[in-house]
Design a protein around this motif. Sequence first.
Motif, short mmCIF file in Angstrom:
data_model
loop_
_atom_site.label_atom_id
_atom_site.label_comp_id
_atom_site.label_asym_id
_atom_site.label_seq_id
_atom_site.Cartn_x
_atom_site.Cartn_y
_atom_site.Cartn_z
N GLN A 1 2.18 4.53 1.54
CA GLN A 1 0.86 4.03 1.13
C GLN A 1 0.81 2.51 1.14
OE1 GLN A 1 0.25 6.09 -2.66
NE2 GLN A 1 -0.69 7.82 -1.59
N LEU A 2 1.42 1.93 2.16
CA LEU A 2 1.42 0.48 2.34
C LEU A 2 0.56 0.14 3.56
CD1 LEU A 2 5.23 -0.22 1.86
CD2 LEU A 2 3.42 -0.58 0.18
N LYS A 3 -0.29 -0.85 3.42
CA LYS A 3 -1.14 -1.29 4.51
C LYS A 3 -0.60 -2.59 5.08
CE LYS A 3 -3.83 2.17 3.83
NZ LYS A 3 -3.74 3.33 4.77
N VAL A 4 -0.36 -2.60 6.38
CA VAL A 4 0.13 -3.81 7.03
C VAL A 4 -0.74 -4.11 8.24
CG1 VAL A 4 2.53 -3.50 6.29
CG2 VAL A 4 1.77 -2.49 8.43
N SER A 5 -0.74 -5.35 8.64
CA SER A 5 -1.54 -5.77 9.79
C SER A 5 -0.80 -5.44 11.08
CB SER A 5 -1.82 -7.26 9.72
OG SER A 5 -0.61 -7.99 9.89
N LEU A 6 -1.56 -5.37 12.16
CA LEU A 6 -0.93 -5.16 13.48
C LEU A 6 -0.06 -6.36 13.84
CD1 LEU A 6 -3.83 -3.56 15.55
CD2 LEU A 6 -1.82 -2.45 14.56
N GLU A 7 -0.35 -7.51 13.27
CA GLU A 7 0.48 -8.70 13.49
C GLU A 7 1.89 -8.46 12.97
OE1 GLU A 7 0.03 -13.51 12.84
OE2 GLU A 7 -0.63 -12.16 11.24
N VAL A 8 2.00 -7.83 11.81
CA VAL A 8 3.31 -7.51 11.23
C VAL A 8 4.05 -6.49 12.11
CG1 VAL A 8 4.46 -6.33 9.31
CG2 VAL A 8 2.74 -8.10 8.86
N ILE A 9 3.33 -5.46 12.55
CA ILE A 9 3.95 -4.44 13.41
C ILE A 9 4.43 -5.07 14.71
CG2 ILE A 9 3.56 -2.29 14.67
CD1 ILE A 9 3.62 -1.97 11.63
N SER A 10 3.62 -5.92 15.30
CA SER A 10 3.99 -6.59 16.56
C SER A 10 5.20 -7.50 16.37
CB SER A 10 2.81 -7.40 17.09
OG SER A 10 1.73 -6.55 17.41
N TYR A 11 5.32 -8.09 15.18
CA TYR A 11 6.47 -8.95 14.89
C TYR A 11 7.75 -8.12 14.74
CZ TYR A 11 9.60 -12.16 12.48
OH TYR A 11 10.68 -12.92 12.13
N LEU A 12 7.66 -7.00 14.03
CA LEU A 12 8.86 -6.20 13.76
C LEU A 12 9.38 -5.46 14.98
CD1 LEU A 12 7.93 -4.61 10.30
CD2 LEU A 12 9.70 -6.32 10.73
N THR A 13 8.46 -4.93 15.80
CA THR A 13 8.85 -4.03 16.88
C THR A 13 9.96 -4.56 17.78
OG1 THR A 13 6.67 -2.98 16.87
CG2 THR A 13 7.99 -2.72 18.86
N ALA B 1 8.80 -6.16 -1.85
CA ALA B 1 7.42 -6.42 -2.26
C ALA B 1 7.18 -6.02 -3.72
CB ALA B 1 6.44 -5.67 -1.35
N MET B 2 7.79 -4.90 -4.15
CA MET B 2 7.64 -4.46 -5.53
C MET B 2 8.36 -5.40 -6.49
SD MET B 2 7.74 -0.29 -5.55
CE MET B 2 9.26 -0.11 -4.60
N VAL B 3 9.57 -5.82 -6.11
CA VAL B 3 10.35 -6.71 -6.98
C VAL B 3 9.67 -8.07 -7.12
CG1 VAL B 3 12.53 -7.98 -7.18
CG2 VAL B 3 12.55 -5.56 -6.53
N GLN B 4 9.25 -8.61 -5.97
CA GLN B 4 8.69 -9.97 -5.97
C GLN B 4 7.18 -9.99 -6.19
OE1 GLN B 4 10.07 -12.32 -2.59
NE2 GLN B 4 11.83 -10.95 -2.34
N LYS B 5 6.58 -8.79 -6.25
CA LYS B 5 5.12 -8.69 -6.40
C LYS B 5 4.41 -9.51 -5.32
CE LYS B 5 5.09 -7.63 -11.34
NZ LYS B 5 6.52 -7.30 -11.39
N ARG B 6 4.82 -9.27 -4.06
CA ARG B 6 4.27 -10.00 -2.92
C ARG B 6 3.44 -9.07 -2.04
NH1 ARG B 6 7.83 -14.19 -1.28
NH2 ARG B 6 6.45 -14.48 0.54
N ARG B 7 2.48 -9.63 -1.36
CA ARG B 7 1.72 -8.91 -0.36
C ARG B 7 2.50 -8.87 0.94
NH1 ARG B 7 -2.32 -11.90 1.11
NH2 ARG B 7 -3.41 -10.20 2.17
#
Length: 234
Positions: free
Chosen positions: A175-187, A208-214
Amino acid sequence: MSSPQSTPEQLLLHFDHRIADGREDYLVTPSNQTAVAMVDRWPDWPDQVIALSGPAGCGKTHLSHVWCEKAKAVSIEAYDLGDADIGELLLRPAIVVENMHQLSTLGEAALFHLINGMREQGGYLLLTGIGLPGYWPAQLPDLSSRIKALHFVEIAPPDDGLLGAVLIKLFDDRQLKVSLEVISYLTPRIERSTDAARTVVAAIDEAAMVQKRRLTLPFVREVLAALDGHDQSS
C-alpha cells in the motif's frame, strides 16, 4: 531501575503484508510468456512430466503455485524426497517438486520412482529448479537420462518491463504509492530478479517508517546507496 527508552528503530513492528500471488497477479512479459502459456494450457501438455527452469527470483515458485491451484497438485521440496512416502504421493493426480537443483543423493531413487509412477497412472509432474535440467544433480544414470530428456520450459531473467512492473506490484502490495520516476530510477540499478526487487522495496518501506519520510526520488537514492554503495548522484 527503569528500563532505557526504546528508539524508533526498536519500536518498529514488522507486520506481515499481503502479497497477491494468483494467476491474475502474475506479470507476463516476453521473458516468461512461454512458461505462463504452459501453465495456462494444462492439461494439454506435450508430456506428463515437465521441467520449469530459470534463475533465482524469476517467478518459478509463483507460477508453480498457480499451477498447484489449477491442477489440485501437492508441492514438495526436492531435498525432502529422500524422506517422503512416495506411495502416498502417487495417490495425488498432480505433483510439483520444487528446487531440483537441491536434489540430494538420498532423493534420487524416490524421484525416479515418482517420474515412472506418475506416467504409469496418468498423473502430472512439474519439476522446478535453477539452471537447465541437464545440470540438475542426478548421479543415477537412469534418472539422469530421464531428466535430460524432459520437455522443459525456461524463464529468462526479468526484462526492464517486467522488473518495473514487479516493483510497482511490490510497492502496491505494501500500500505504498511511488512515482514512475522512482520506478525508472530503481529498475536499471538493482539485480535483475524479483527477490532483489522484494529486498529493495522492503528496505525502502522500513526506512520510510523509521524516518517518517515520503518515497521521493532523493529518499530512494539514499536507501539504495545505504544498501549497496550506489552513488546517490547517479
